[in-house]
Design an enzyme around this catalytic site. Structure first.
Site, PDB file in Angstrom:
ATOM      1  N   ASN A 198       9.343   4.351   3.103  1.00 37.41           N
ATOM      2  CA  ASN A 198       9.361   3.884   4.496  1.00 37.41           C
ATOM      3  C   ASN A 198      10.735   3.325   4.842  1.00 37.41           C
ATOM      4  O   ASN A 198      11.495   2.935   3.968  1.00 37.41           O
ATOM      5  CB  ASN A 198       8.346   2.761   4.686  1.00 37.41           C
TER       6      ASN A 198
ATOM      7  N   ARG B 190       0.842  -1.215   0.000  1.00 33.51           N
ATOM      8  CA  ARG B 190       0.000   0.000   0.000  1.00 33.51           C
ATOM      9  C   ARG B 190       0.873   1.260   0.000  1.00 33.51           C
ATOM     10  O   ARG B 190       0.976   1.961  -0.989  1.00 33.51           O
ATOM     11  CB  ARG B 190      -0.941  -0.009   1.215  1.00 33.51           C
ATOM     12  N   ASP B 191       1.544   1.537   1.100  1.00 33.00           N
ATOM     13  CA  ASP B 191       2.319   2.782   1.204  1.00 33.00           C
ATOM     14  C   ASP B 191       3.422   2.788   0.141  1.00 33.00           C
ATOM     15  O   ASP B 191       3.743   3.821  -0.443  1.00 33.00           O
ATOM     16  CB  ASP B 191       2.948   2.887   2.602  1.00 33.00           C
TER      17      ASP B 191
ATOM     18  N   CYS C  40       4.083   9.278   0.478  1.00 33.71           N
ATOM     19  CA  CYS C  40       2.693   9.692   0.303  1.00 33.71           C
ATOM     20  C   CYS C  40       2.599  10.713  -0.824  1.00 33.71           C
ATOM     21  O   CYS C  40       3.295  11.723  -0.809  1.00 33.71           O
ATOM     22  CB  CYS C  40       2.161  10.295   1.605  1.00 33.71           C
TER      23      CYS C  40
ATOM     24  N   HIS D  61       9.358   6.925   7.992  1.00 34.25           N
ATOM     25  CA  HIS D  61       9.893   7.051   6.628  1.00 34.25           C
ATOM     26  C   HIS D  61      11.373   7.415   6.747  1.00 34.25           C
ATOM     27  O   HIS D  61      11.807   7.975   7.749  1.00 34.25           O
ATOM     28  CB  HIS D  61       9.097   8.094   5.842  1.00 34.25           C
TER      29      HIS D  61
ATOM     30  N   HIS E 286       5.621   4.110  12.637  1.00 33.68           N
ATOM     31  CA  HIS E 286       5.671   4.069  11.170  1.00 33.68           C
ATOM     32  C   HIS E 286       6.637   5.176  10.732  1.00 33.68           C
ATOM     33  O   HIS E 286       6.296   6.350  10.769  1.00 33.68           O
ATOM     34  CB  HIS E 286       4.239   4.307  10.674  1.00 33.68           C
TER      35      HIS E 286
END
Ligand code: COA
Ligand code: ZN
Length: 307
Positions: A247, A12-13, A238, A207, A205
């Site tokens: 990430n 996803r990310d 994003c 990055h 989370h």
């Protein structure tokens, strides 16, 4: 070795921001390789507007195939609102993540709602998901800095994390969306966050925009956090947060953790297979800081075996 839990968010990310369109079958193969490496949970996709994120337009086709492709793998999907939850549930998703940003502007840019509305919608979505018997996560995004508003006030992050916890989120995910955090700040923010949310319900989370992702994860480990998001190959970023890189790479996190006494249950050789596949799909070199070293170690081990 003490156990840590990693959710790989690459599907996803990692993929949401890629220019090369990735087919549903290729996403499934990436997820299959992650599972084969020992990854126990992934964020598989998002049920968002296909106009906002074209790469995730196949979410409803992907989710029903997960059960047979990767039986037993915990698969979460991101949903920005009740419509996203409805679509996710209809597709058979068993876990959802809501995404609340800690500033007014980031919520507007990301999900076209102000902070107050986004908070309420996240609470409603969490409540509805629990009524459907789904597991839940709640992101508190831009929890260190916002690309539009600068430093995010800690009080605000703590207030929103508490609200997400009180709304029943199984995990509250504190996200350094643009990768601007440093270890000292992680330590300070976690000291306050731990007062609002039990530490075993907190996930971090990070990055890796400035190469501090692993250092930040270490600060969180020292502060008692045992749940992390990471992305194989360090893919990600994003589309609505300018300047954000990928990430923290799953392979970097797994390696650091293993050498420091923490077992994620994930094989770095298996992760290399996933990075190889993602590189072929995205047609560019990927991998965190450790990938070259890891590949060399694997070569050496193979040479020794074959004598
Ligand atoms: N999934 C698919 N479509 C959705 C949707 C969802 N979760 N939520 C709303 N829509 C549709 C509506 O049905 C409507 O469709 P129509 O034009 O065919 O009638 C359209 O989107 C506009 O609806 P509206 O409620 O006005 O949404 P919006 O334009 O204000 O957009 C979001 C809001 C949340 C749907 C959109 O901003 C979005 O998808 N953001 C996701 C961003 C993201 O993924 N960021 C990265 C991860 S953090
Ligand atoms: Zn992210």
């Amino acid at each position: 070795m003490e156990r840590i839990h990693i959710t790989d968010v690459a599907p996803r990310d990692g993929l949401q921001n890629q220019r090369v369109p990735v087919l549903t079958g290729a996403k499934l193969e990436l997820i299959r390789r992650l599972a084969a490496a020992g990854v126990q949970s992934v964020e598989a996709t998002s049920f968002v507007s296909p106009k906002a994120v074209p790469q995730m337009a196949d979410a409803a086709a992907l989710v029903p195939q997960l059960k047979t492709a990767v039986p037993g793998l915990r698969c979460s999907v991101l949903v920005p609102n009740l419509k996203g939850l409805e679509r996710a549930h209809a597709a058979g998703a068993e876990e959802i993540a809501v995404v609340l940003s800690a500033t007014e502007t980031m919520n507007r840019r990301n999900i076209n709602m102000g902070l107050a509305e986004a908070t309420e919608v996240s609470e409603q979505t969490l409540a509805a998901a629990q009524r459907l018997g789904l597991r839940t996560r709640a992101y508190v995004a831009v929890a260190f800095d916002c690309p539009f508003e600068g430093a995010t006030p800690l009080d605000e992050v703590v207030r929103l994390a508490r609200r997400m916890h009180e709304a029943g989120a199984g995990e509250v995910v504190i996200a350094d969306t643009i990768g601007s955090a440093a270890p000292g700040q992680v330590k300070a923010r976690l000291a306050a966050l731990r007062e609002a949310v039990p530490v075993d319900r907190l996930a971090m989370h990070f990055h890796d925009t400035r190469g501090m992702g692993v250092a930040n994860a270490w600060a969180a480990l020292e502060a008692g956090v045992r749940r992390f998001d990471a992305s194989v190959g360090g893919i990600g970023g994003c589309p609505f947060a300018p300047g954000a890189a990928g990430n923290v790479a799953t392979e970097d996190l797994v390696l650091m953790a293993a050498q420091s006494g923490f077992d994620a249950g994930i094989s770095t050789d298996g992760l290399i297979d996933a990075v190889d596949y993602a590189e072929a799909q995205l047609q560019r070199p990927l991998g965190g800081r450790s990938i070259t070293w890891l590949r060399r170690q694997r070569e050496k081990a193979r040479e020794t075996q074959t004598g």
